[in-house]
Design an enzyme around this catalytic site. Sequence first.
Site, short mmCIF file in Angstrom:
data_model
loop_
_atom_site.label_atom_id
_atom_site.label_comp_id
_atom_site.label_asym_id
_atom_site.label_seq_id
_atom_site.Cartn_x
_atom_site.Cartn_y
_atom_site.Cartn_z
CE LYS A 156 -4.32 1.33 2.23
NZ LYS A 156 -5.05 1.65 1.01
N1 PMP Z 1 -7.43 -1.72 -3.36
C1 PMP Z 1 -6.88 -0.52 -3.13
C2 PMP Z 1 -6.06 0.11 -4.19
C3 PMP Z 1 -7.11 0.13 -1.92
O1 PMP Z 1 -6.58 1.33 -1.67
C4 PMP Z 1 -7.92 -0.50 -0.93
C5 PMP Z 1 -8.18 0.20 0.37
N2 PMP Z 1 -7.19 -0.10 1.32
C6 PMP Z 1 -8.46 -1.76 -1.21
C7 PMP Z 1 -8.18 -2.33 -2.43
C8 PMP Z 1 -9.26 -2.49 -0.21
O2 PMP Z 1 -8.42 -2.99 0.81
P1 PMP Z 1 -8.92 -3.20 2.28
O3 PMP Z 1 -10.13 -4.05 2.21
O4 PMP Z 1 -7.80 -3.90 2.96
O5 PMP Z 1 -9.22 -1.87 2.84
#
Ligand code: PMP
Length: 307
Positions: A156
């Site tokens: 991330k």
């Molecule tokens: N894809 C991206 C690019 C994101 O930024 C997020 C948000 N964190 C998600 C998917 C979903 O991930 P999560 O369920 O862990 O929040």
Amino acid sequence: MPNNRFAFFNGEIVPIEQAQVSVMTNALNYGTGCFEGIRGYWVPEEEQLLVFQLRAHMERLHRSCRILFMELPHSVDELCALTLELLRREGFREDVYIRPLVYKSDPAIAVQMNGLKDSFTLFALGFGQYIAGSTVRACVSSWRRIDDNIIPSRAKASGAYINSALAKTEALLNGYDEAIVLGGDGQVSEASAANLFIVRSGTLITPPLTSDVLEGITRQVVAELARDRLGLGLVERPIDRTELYVADEAFFCGTGAEVKPIVEIDRRKVGTGEVGPVAGQLVQLYADVVRGRAAEYRQWCTPVYER
Ligand code: PMP
């Protein structure tokens, strides 16, 4: 306006006004950081704030750091404890969003990950819906999702969100609520900041983790809830763009987005154009689970206050 009063910054909790960085910060110039987005849910009947999947998020932050050559000076346990301490100091009695951030804090003109100082900061603020409304209209973006060999898609990474921001901007300026982004191979990857599922003939389908998606924590939660509570199998396989147009249902999921039914894609109705049975049930189940109202999944929720 954000309503938070504190941040964890340079090793201690300080008033938010003191949590400032220099314009020369490497991460500000080059996007050399990684972060998490975590939600806490206020549960009035318990007078309690519950943080959802706290540990899983901190584990992913550690994995992001490993990919990106970043040093995180706190263990997963310490990060969880710090989060709870900060939230207690804030004393929130509302839903919150929690942002841990690791960033290259060196004031260096240097485009590299190694040999530069890292810093860690954490803040939290009152937060409602990330995507307004109970349903969304989406378009397929003209932007492609970052390839894992361009910017690691399972990390991330701060700089990667230029890609997300461009896709989201295009969608919003064209009158849609959210973007669906294809990978370099032209197959469906995910949304700007959420994962995507479709339903075809009673089967739940989502792109595999090798489709340049973020390894979403909500994606995993949804898969478990669909299997255990709705008896639905999940197939992880590539999804063609035109499958979006013939799917019975489609929805986004993410910490910010939660479970968000998609009722229109590229001006075509998804299914009937109304929220379908699978998405509808998952919206409700997810809402119960995150507020600790489903005993079976209570271990996913960490209480902030001692009661
Ligand atoms: N894809 C991206 C690019 C994101 O930024 C997020 C948000 N964190 C998600 C998917 C979903 O991930 P999560 O369920 O862990 O929040």
